[in-house]
Design an enzyme around this catalytic site. Structure first.
Site, PDB file in Angstrom:
ATOM      1  N   HIS A   1      93.006 102.838  48.120  1.00 41.73           N
ATOM      2  CA  HIS A   1      93.538 103.116  46.773  1.00 41.73           C
ATOM      3  C   HIS A   1      93.775 101.830  45.989  1.00 41.73           C
ATOM      4  CE1 HIS A   1      96.269 105.934  44.232  1.00 41.73           C
ATOM      5  NE2 HIS A   1      95.758 104.981  43.479  1.00 41.73           N
TER       6      HIS A   1
ATOM      7  N   HIS B   1      92.762  99.752  42.027  1.00 44.17           N
ATOM      8  CA  HIS B   1      92.203  99.859  40.674  1.00 44.17           C
ATOM      9  C   HIS B   1      91.596  98.513  40.307  1.00 44.17           C
ATOM     10  CE1 HIS B   1      94.121 103.783  39.856  1.00 44.17           C
ATOM     11  NE2 HIS B   1      95.070 103.326  40.651  1.00 44.17           N
TER      12      HIS B   1
ATOM     13  N   ASN C   1      89.430 105.867  37.493  1.00 43.81           N
ATOM     14  CA  ASN C   1      90.051 106.061  36.167  1.00 43.81           C
ATOM     15  C   ASN C   1      89.845 104.822  35.296  1.00 43.81           C
ATOM     16  OD1 ASN C   1      91.829 104.612  37.824  1.00 43.81           O
ATOM     17  ND2 ASN C   1      93.620 105.265  36.676  1.00 43.81           N
TER      18      ASN C   1
ATOM     19  N   ASP D   1      92.561 110.267  40.075  1.00 45.85           N
ATOM     20  CA  ASP D   1      93.793 109.471  40.134  1.00 45.85           C
ATOM     21  C   ASP D   1      94.209 108.945  38.768  1.00 45.85           C
ATOM     22  OD1 ASP D   1      95.969 108.188  41.509  1.00 45.85           O
ATOM     23  OD2 ASP D   1      94.976 106.312  41.012  1.00 45.85           O
TER      24      ASP D   1
ATOM     25  N   HIS E   1      99.790 108.046  47.228  1.00 52.37           N
ATOM     26  CA  HIS E   1     101.128 107.474  46.973  1.00 52.37           C
ATOM     27  C   HIS E   1     102.286 108.457  46.989  1.00 52.37           C
ATOM     28  CE1 HIS E   1      99.855 108.878  43.032  1.00 52.37           C
ATOM     29  NE2 HIS E   1      99.110 107.815  42.787  1.00 52.37           N
TER      30      HIS E   1
ATOM     31  N   ASP F   1      97.793 101.113  45.945  1.00 55.39           N
ATOM     32  CA  ASP F   1      97.738 101.524  44.535  1.00 55.39           C
ATOM     33  C   ASP F   1      97.773 100.278  43.634  1.00 55.39           C
ATOM     34  OD1 ASP F   1      97.637 102.973  42.191  1.00 55.39           O
ATOM     35  OD2 ASP F   1      99.667 103.784  42.352  1.00 55.39           O
TER      36      ASP F   1
ATOM     37  N   HIS G   1      97.602  95.029  35.263  1.00 55.20           N
ATOM     38  CA  HIS G   1      97.645  95.158  33.798  1.00 55.20           C
ATOM     39  C   HIS G   1      97.842  93.771  33.208  1.00 55.20           C
ATOM     40  CE1 HIS G   1      97.890  99.542  33.558  1.00 55.20           C
ATOM     41  NE2 HIS G   1      98.743  99.507  34.552  1.00 55.20           N
TER      42      HIS G   1
ATOM     43  N   PHE H   1     102.126 102.201  33.240  1.00 57.41           N
ATOM     44  CA  PHE H   1     102.523 102.321  34.643  1.00 57.41           C
ATOM     45  C   PHE H   1     101.680 101.396  35.521  1.00 57.41           C
ATOM     46  CE2 PHE H   1     103.597 106.720  33.175  1.00 57.41           C
ATOM     47  CZ  PHE H   1     104.927 106.760  33.573  1.00 57.41           C
TER      48      PHE H   1
END
Lengths: 432, 317
Positions: A67, A69, A101, A159, A239, A313, A317, A331
């Protein structure tokens, strides 16, 4: 069809790590000796190989993260495959799976193809990809999962958002008979979570922030466990954060439902008390940091196997997006570079979790939940190794991050258990 | 240089701190009785009022408070500033910080805007309302009003009635009142009472008749967007019939407060709102001296604070 994991081409490592503790709990290995890697494979003749001193260090099977990103395509200012996989390597990970995503979402063969192409030249460790369950992650129409499975995606996930419509989820579970691949689920009831930004509890009441109740997650998991049972399907829960959810999963496993689950390091060691500082960069994520009773329940579940594995996870950002008021900021927190150190410092050192169990939950068990190859130190295996100095302390972020982003929940914390070298797929991926 | 002090939440103040500000407000009330209402206390200091959200009372009284203390005042509103061009809070603070202000007074729709701003400036930050979180100057003026008009806060019973869930006025008042030893009861429809509100050290009730026991009834503004379909209460009509505060529902001697703006005929009847026996006008009037007291408390060195000469009027040159 089979899962496709991609890593950039590189020279295979040949090396002897002398006097190192070799710890591979899943393979029953725990011994001190020389670890020989020849041409990227464990074992063989040590003669003539470069030798490094491994005394005081522990060699474990490299970690696996189902998991992460990596934000590409679309948000490469936050992360890309090169920086994300470097962050993975810095954290001792050898295989990671990126969530779909992105902008646009990974919901078609062309996007998946482009990602494999990028990974081929950029990925420091093995990278796999999930494709979306529904087109545009809109929760309405299934993606062309047969074709995507043929291309080698690891599984399917929307997700970031739940699949709100129960009938759509049911169809995805039925269609699983075509692909055989896991459905990896971000679970929350969209109406109960609504515009919530933190755990619903005493702290949210004090701060005036809208809460996300634990039952929002539990209710959705309960629905999907029932659907999986009804359709004979298989789900993996992302998660897990709430005690109520742990109870649902425990009951589902008792009933024999094919359900697995993961938990993040930050949910294992932090609670919503942290939000009192109102620092969105460090403490705003979804699911949110919850109460102490939730945290205790997650740890117990990780120990007894109700929760199968640790996953980060990792959600980078850019700073300017996180430097906003709590409700406005997005988030997510990063996690790859600190995952082991956080769990080691806060769970293993105090005696809550054994080192052996932590390694299992971050490596073999994390691989199994989505059918990835299990890293091992056994002779003849491809070298997938994290070399760790358990006593070495470091201040998180003091030397920057391999990730493009700095939104770590542990920024500035002093942690033990430093990853000194990562060998992934037989290649040197990281050296501190 | 002493470290800067900010006021972001009523949780930043202990009992002594609150009492000190209320005492200073009392002294400013005396000054306001003079013909020359200006004191030189903050001469040469710069106050920047940064209001990202609409405000009448708070913005006006902070501006006037700073001027009465002889500070240089700059007022910036969200509309008509670079904020309209999409400038972030961070960049706005960094830019204004270049002019060397002593304090930012900030009103913003986001919870923690003051906390965020304080990371980008060495100036003091005074939270003049941040979303649903806190509004400490409102709580201090409420406490000052109760102390002057009703008496000692210790042991007093205050009922806070209505739309508590999104209310920074309620949140700040609860902290201030409980810190000063008052008993607080929240009364309203269960959907407008925060989850496990008892953890704030208050009692809760869903029956308006429970205001009977209170010395002070603090009526909260009903936020209209919370009505109707998908709303928190079935209708405005049902809300007013069950929770609207009127003369008939009060016991003689109970004092009524409201932070404004008022929705006449919703949370409070028009007759009651106009009754001079309520404390509503006193609250507005006391806002000025209390905000002067807060600026004084945050910006003036303790050594100067004990020197009464700084409260002497400005002598016309």
């Amino acid at each position: 069809m089979s899962i496709r994991l991609v890593q950039r081409d590189g020279d295979p490592v040949s090396l002897v790590v002398t006097g190192v503790r070799k710890l591979d709990p899943a393979a029953g290995i725990d011994e001190v000796g020389d670890l020989v890697i020849r041409d990227g494979v464990i074992g063989g003749d040590p003669a003539g190989l470069e030798r490094i001193d491994g005394s005081g260090l522990v060699a474990v099977p490299g970690f696996v993260d189902p998991h992460v990103h990596f934000r590409t395509p679309g948000k490469e200012d936050a992360e890309d495959i090169a920086s994300g996989s470097r962050a993975a390597a810095a954290g001792g990970f050898v295989t990671v799976v990126a969530m779909p995503n992105t902008q646009p979402p990974v919901d078609s063969a062309s996007v998946v193809g482009a990602l494999f192409e990028q990974a081929q030249t950029q990925a420091a460790v093995r990278v796999g990809f999930f494709a979306a369950i529904t087109r545009g992650q809109a929760g309405e129409t299934l993606t062309e999962q047969g074709e995507l499975a043929d291309l080698g995606v690891v599984g399917f996930s929307d997700d970031g958002v739940p699949v709100a419509n129960a009938e759509v989820m049911r169809r995805a579970l039925r269609y699983q008979q075509v692909t055989g691949l896991p459905l990896v689920l971000h679970e929350e009831d969209a109406d109960l979570s609504a515009d919530g930004v933190m755990h619903e509890g005493e702290i949210s009441t004090r701060l005036g922030l809208t809460g996300i109740p634990g039952i929002s997650e539990a209710i959705q998991v309960s629905r999907d466990a029932d659907l999986a049972e009804y359709e004979g399907g298989r789900i993996h829960v992302c998660h897990v954060s709430a005690e109520e959810t742990v109870d649902v999963i425990r009951r589902a496993k008792t009933r024999g439902i094919a359900i697995t689950a993961e938990v993040t390091p930050h949910h294992l060691v932090h609670t919503d008390e942290r939000v009192l500082g109102l620092d969105a960069s460090r403490h705003k994520m979804n699911p949110p940091l919850r109460a102490e009773r939730d945290r205790a329940s997650l740890i117990a579940a990780l120990i007894d196997g109700t929760i199968d594995c640790v996953a980060t996870d990792h959600a980078p950002h850019p700073a300017h997006e996180k430097e906003r008021t709590f409700e406005e900021a997005p988030f997510g927190v990063t996690g790859l570079e600190t995952a082991f150190s956080v769990c080691y410092t806060h769970l293993v050192k105090p005696g809550t979790l054994s080192l052996e169990l932590l390694v299992r939950r971050m490596s073999a068990d994390a691989a199994r939940v989505v059918d990835l190859p299990v890293p091992t130190l056994a002779d003849g295996a491809v070298a997938d190794i994290a070399l760790i100095d358990l006593d070495a302390e470091q201040v998180v972020g003091a030397n920057g991050f391999a990730s493009k982003s700095t939104n770590s929940a542990f920024l500035g914390d002093t942690l033990s258990g430093r990853i000194t070298m990562t060998i992934a797929g037989g290649q040197l991926a990281w050296q501190a | 240089m002493s470290p800067r002090r900010s006021l972001l939440s009523m949780e930043d103040l202990d009992r002594d701190g609150i009492a000190r500000i209320l005492r200073t407000a009392g002294r400013f009330t005396e000054v306001m009785g003079r013909s020359n209402k200006k004191v030189p206390t903050l001469r040469g200091r710069t106050v920047i009022n940064l209001f990202f959200e609409a405000s009448t009372r708070t913005a006006t009284s902070f501006e006037l408070a700073a001027k009465r203390l002889s500070a240089d005042v700059v007022n910036i509103k969200g509309s008509g500033s670079s904020v309209e061009k999409g400038e972030s809070l961070k960049d706005t603070i960094l830019t204004l910080n270049a002019y060397g202000p002593d304090i930012f007074v900030i009103r913003h729709r986001g919870v923690g805007a003051g906390n965020l701003a304080s990371r980008f400036t060495d100036a003091a930050v005074l939270n003049a309302g941040d979303g649903k979180h806190q509004h400490p100057s409102q709580a201090l003026l409420d406490l000052y009003t109760i102390e002057r008009e009703v008496g000692s806060i210790e042991g007093l019973h205050v009922a806070i009635v209505g739309d508590v869930l999104p209310s920074r006025v309620a949140r700040s008042a609860i902290t201030g009142l409980t810190t000063m030893g008052a008993r607080v009861t929240l009364i309203g429809p269960p959907t407008l009472i925060p989850w496990r509100a008892e953890s704030l050290g208050v009692e809760t009730s869903t029956d308006l008749r429970d205001i009977h026991d209170a010395d002070v009834v603090y009526v909260l503004r009903m936020q209209h967007e919370r009505m109707g379909a998908g709303g928190y209460v079935p209708s405005l009509r049902e809300y007013t019939s069950r929770y609207g505060v009127t003369h008939a529902r009060l016991r003689p001697g109970q004092r009524v407060m409201h932070a404004g703006p008022i929705n006449r005929g919703v949370e409070i009847s028009g007759e009651l709102a106009d009754d001079p026996a309520t404390l509503i006008e006193r609250q507005a009037a006391n806002g000025l001296v209390v905000r002067m007291a807060i600026l004084y408390d945050l910006l003036v060195e303790p050594a100067v604070a004990s020197n009464p000469s700084s409260l002497e009027p400005v002598v016309a040159a």
